[in-house]
Motif scaffolding. Sequence first.
Motif, short mmCIF file in Angstrom:
data_model
loop_
_atom_site.label_atom_id
_atom_site.label_comp_id
_atom_site.label_asym_id
_atom_site.label_seq_id
_atom_site.Cartn_x
_atom_site.Cartn_y
_atom_site.Cartn_z
N TYR A 32 0.71 -0.80 -0.07
CA TYR A 32 0.24 -0.18 -0.31
C TYR A 32 1.26 0.96 0.31
O TYR A 32 1.78 1.10 0.60
N ALA A 33 0.75 2.25 -1.27
CA ALA A 33 0.72 3.90 -0.73
C ALA A 33 -0.30 4.20 0.42
O ALA A 33 -1.24 3.88 0.86
N MET A 34 0.89 4.87 0.84
CA MET A 34 0.39 5.39 2.09
C MET A 34 0.21 7.75 2.37
O MET A 34 1.16 7.95 1.72
N GLY A 35 -0.94 7.84 2.95
CA GLY A 35 -1.37 8.98 2.87
C GLY A 35 -0.86 9.78 4.60
O GLY A 35 -1.94 8.51 5.44
N TRP A 36 -0.95 10.67 4.62
CA TRP A 36 -1.28 11.61 6.08
C TRP A 36 -2.33 12.99 5.33
O TRP A 36 -1.74 13.37 4.87
N PHE A 37 -3.07 12.91 5.69
CA PHE A 37 -4.49 14.07 5.54
C PHE A 37 -4.89 14.86 7.13
O PHE A 37 -4.31 14.18 7.94
N ARG A 38 -5.37 15.67 7.03
CA ARG A 38 -5.65 16.72 8.28
C ARG A 38 -6.99 17.40 7.77
O ARG A 38 -7.05 17.57 6.80
N TYR A 95 -5.02 12.67 9.65
CA TYR A 95 -5.49 10.96 9.57
C TYR A 95 -3.99 10.29 8.83
O TYR A 95 -3.95 10.66 7.51
N CYS A 96 -4.21 9.12 8.73
CA CYS A 96 -3.73 8.19 7.80
C CYS A 96 -4.63 7.43 6.71
O CYS A 96 -5.25 7.09 7.45
N ALA A 97 -3.84 7.30 5.70
CA ALA A 97 -4.91 6.37 4.66
C ALA A 97 -4.00 5.65 3.51
O ALA A 97 -2.95 5.84 3.74
N ALA A 98 -4.34 4.98 3.06
CA ALA A 98 -3.82 3.79 2.66
C ALA A 98 -4.34 3.66 1.29
O ALA A 98 -5.87 3.15 1.19
N TRP A 113 -8.53 4.24 5.99
CA TRP A 113 -8.67 5.71 6.85
C TRP A 113 -8.38 4.77 8.37
O TRP A 113 -9.08 3.86 8.80
N GLY A 114 -7.84 5.69 9.14
CA GLY A 114 -7.53 5.74 10.52
C GLY A 114 -8.69 6.47 10.80
O GLY A 114 -9.12 7.19 10.69
N GLN A 115 -8.68 6.38 12.38
CA GLN A 115 -9.61 7.18 13.63
C GLN A 115 -9.21 8.34 13.60
O GLN A 115 -9.91 9.66 13.80
N GLY A 116 -8.29 9.03 13.17
CA GLY A 116 -7.72 10.41 13.81
C GLY A 116 -7.12 10.05 15.10
O GLY A 116 -7.23 9.33 16.03
N THR A 117 -5.44 11.31 15.10
CA THR A 117 -4.87 11.99 16.20
C THR A 117 -5.02 13.36 16.18
O THR A 117 -4.73 13.98 14.81
N GLN A 118 -5.75 13.92 17.32
CA GLN A 118 -5.30 15.46 17.20
C GLN A 118 -4.13 15.95 17.36
O GLN A 118 -3.41 15.87 18.62
#
Length: 123
Positions: A32-38, A95-98, A113-118
Motif C-alpha cells: 500500500y501507498a500511504m498518505g497523511w491528511f488533516r 489521519y493516515c490512509a492506505a 482510513w484511521g480514526q485520527g489523532t488530534q
Amino acid sequence: QVQLVESGGGLVQAGGSLRLSCAASGRAFSNYAMGWFRQAPGKERDFVAYISWSGDSTYYTDSVKGRFTISRDNDKNTVYLQMNNLNPEDTAVYYCAANLHLTTTLLREYDYWGQGTQVTVSS
C-alpha cells in the motif's frame, strides 16, 4: 482489509515537534501507498503527504515542505509523520490512509482510513 491506528498527537507550543505514527494490521502493508491528511475545525480534510509502497517516493503539500517528513517501516507495518517547527495553522485532526493502487493526493482514492489523532499547536 487494512486497519489503521494513529498515535502521537498532542498539544505542543509553536516551534515544537511531534512524530505521528500509524500502525497497520491486516493485509500486506507493504503493498500500500500511504498518505497523511488533516482536517481543521470547520474545514475540509486536506492532503498533507504521501509515500510510495517502497518508500522511494514522497510528496508534500507546499505548506509543510521542509518541516514535515513522511517515512515508513514495512517490517513494523508503520508509517510516520515527523512534524517540526509546528505553527498554530497546523492544528487539526491528522489521519493516515492506505491506497492499494497509486500514490495520490486525492482523498477519494484512498481505500482505508484511521480514526485520527488530534494535533494542537499553541501560539
